[in-house]
Design a protein around this motif. Structure first.
Motif, PDB file in Angstrom:
ATOM      1  N   THR A 223      16.499  48.123  61.207  1.00  0.00           N
ATOM      2  CA  THR A 223      16.315  49.328  61.562  1.00  0.00           C
ATOM      3  C   THR A 223      15.869  50.689  59.758  1.00  0.00           C
ATOM      4  O   THR A 223      16.896  49.350  58.635  1.00  0.00           O
ATOM      5  N   MET A 225      16.634  54.024  58.453  1.00  0.00           N
ATOM      6  CA  MET A 225      17.884  55.354  58.067  1.00  0.00           C
ATOM      7  C   MET A 225      16.746  55.984  56.674  1.00  0.00           C
ATOM      8  O   MET A 225      17.004  55.196  55.690  1.00  0.00           O
ATOM      9  N   SER A 261      17.582  59.421  61.090  1.00  0.00           N
ATOM     10  CA  SER A 261      17.436  59.232  61.846  1.00  0.00           C
ATOM     11  C   SER A 261      16.970  59.157  63.208  1.00  0.00           C
ATOM     12  O   SER A 261      17.080  59.898  63.597  1.00  0.00           O
ATOM     13  N   THR A 266      13.832  54.781  64.091  1.00  0.00           N
ATOM     14  CA  THR A 266      14.747  53.949  63.013  1.00  0.00           C
ATOM     15  C   THR A 266      14.364  52.648  63.560  1.00  0.00           C
ATOM     16  O   THR A 266      14.455  51.755  62.510  1.00  0.00           O
TER      17      THR A 266
END
Length: 368
Positions: A223, A225, A261, A266
């Motif tokens: 992921t 951010m 996000s 994301t």
């Protein structure tokens, strides 16, 4: 003598070690962490959100547990909690899995504060795309301060800390458990304990030896951010648009920035957990090309001022979820005692406040 090994120096591992020493009277606890310090991975690389239930309108249990656990976290770690911003939740008109009325009833059911946002905030959104905007009570935490506080607590409790050390195998022994540890420079050692607590989040099943793996199936995601500087109009806000392929912007106190996000952008890569496919190794090899432009482009449709954010960099991490909760908002903890290895436990939680649910499960365990 009651002694234990805790694998993983994130918030869950650190709190488990403290619990064993302070509450259950263990004589010795050794915490083993592959990074150079505490709270360096998922405990840092996240939205820094202290949940208060709003985020889970399709999982009453998860939302309710957040409402129960928030006051405990505020009481235990008041100096890490950041409250000096306004938190807004908004409901999208299209493609949202909850309507504004449903969200209002949900918040009433979990007794979470909810007010219609005044004009100064609601005008920040495009009302053609947003049905309603609400003022809520939700906070952020400073993960750097939290790491420092937890470190002081562990030192005061007498927990032995082994950093830059990775457990490669777990074995059952006649009187407990042993682990093979690879330290800095490839140095090898073996550690023994009556109990073992596997709190390595994405690395739960990456061991050789006798460790059977978790019965609960897991899925991993790489992921992103994005860390951004907000324009002045948005600098003192946190925003979440619900509930579907939308976005969140939260203060990230450890850097003095905001995380951005997006449900669609994301997640970069996902796969089912298998032994031998080290999530952290995959992350190390990932090219980490940012999708922040895609995030900003979509979010700006809902809030035009977001087009003027200043991008700094991105936090890439592995996020791990229980496969049984892929289709809903539920974020229960994973808590397993492995029958094949008496005294060996695996624990995982997707939110920082879930630690209290894990500690309550440990309360019921008869450590001798």
């Amino acid at each position: 003598m009651k002694d234990a090994i805790v694998i993983g120096g994130g918030f869950y591992g650190a709190m488990t070690a403290l619990y064993l020493m302070r509450v259950r009277g263990f004589a010795k606890v050794t915490l083993i962490e592959r990074e150079q310090g505490l709270l360096k991975r998922a405990s840092y690389h996240n939205q820094a959100r202290v949940h208060n239930g709003y985020h889970y309108p399709r999982s009453f249990v998860t939302a309710f547990r957040s409402r129960v656990n928030l006051p405990r976290f505020l009481q235990d770690y008041p100096d890490v909690v950041v409250k000096d911003f306004t938190k807004l939740y908004a409901i999208a008109r299209n493609n949202s899995k909850v309507t504004a009325k449903q969200f209002e009833r949900f918040c009433q059911g979990i007794e979470a504060s909810l007010q219609a946002a005044p004009e100064e905030f609601s005008r920040l959104f495009d009302d053609r795309l947003i049905e309603a905007v609400y003022l809520t009570e939700e906070y952020a935490f400073n993960s750097a301060i939290l790491a420092a506080e937890v470190g002081r607590e562990l030192e005061a409790a007498g927990v032995e800390l082994l950093f830059e050390s990775r457990v490669t195998a777990i074995h059952g022994t006649a009187d407990g458990l042993s682990v093979e540890v690879e330290g800095k420079g490839g140095a090898q050692q073996e550690r023994h304990g009556r109990y073992l607590f596997n709190c390595t989040y994405s690395g739960l099943n990456q061991y050789g030896g006798d460790f059977p793996g978790t019965a609960t199936r897991l899925r991993h995601e790489i992921t992103e951010m994005a860390l951004v500087q907000m324009p002045p109009e948005l600098r003192n806000l946190g925003v979440t648009v619900m509930d579907g392929p939308f976005f969140s912007m939260m203060p990230f106190p450890a850097r003095g920035l905001h995380t951005l996000s997006h449900v669609r952008y994301t997640p970069h890569l996902n796969w089912e957990d298998v032994n031998g496919k080290d999530p952290y190794g995959l992350l190390d090899d990932y090219d980490r090309a940012s999708r922040v432009d895609w995030m900003v482009r979509d979010v700006s449709r809902y809030m035009a001022d977001v087009a003027r954010v200043e991008y700094h960099d991105s936090l890439f991490e592995v996020k791990t979820i229980l496969m049984k909760n892929e289709g809903d908002d539920g974020r229960p903890i994973l808590f397993e005692q492995h029958p094949q290895l008496p005294g060996c436990y695996s624990m995982l939680g997707g939110k920082i406040d879930n630690i209290f649910d894990a500690l309550e499960r440990l309360d019921a365990e008869p450590f001798h």
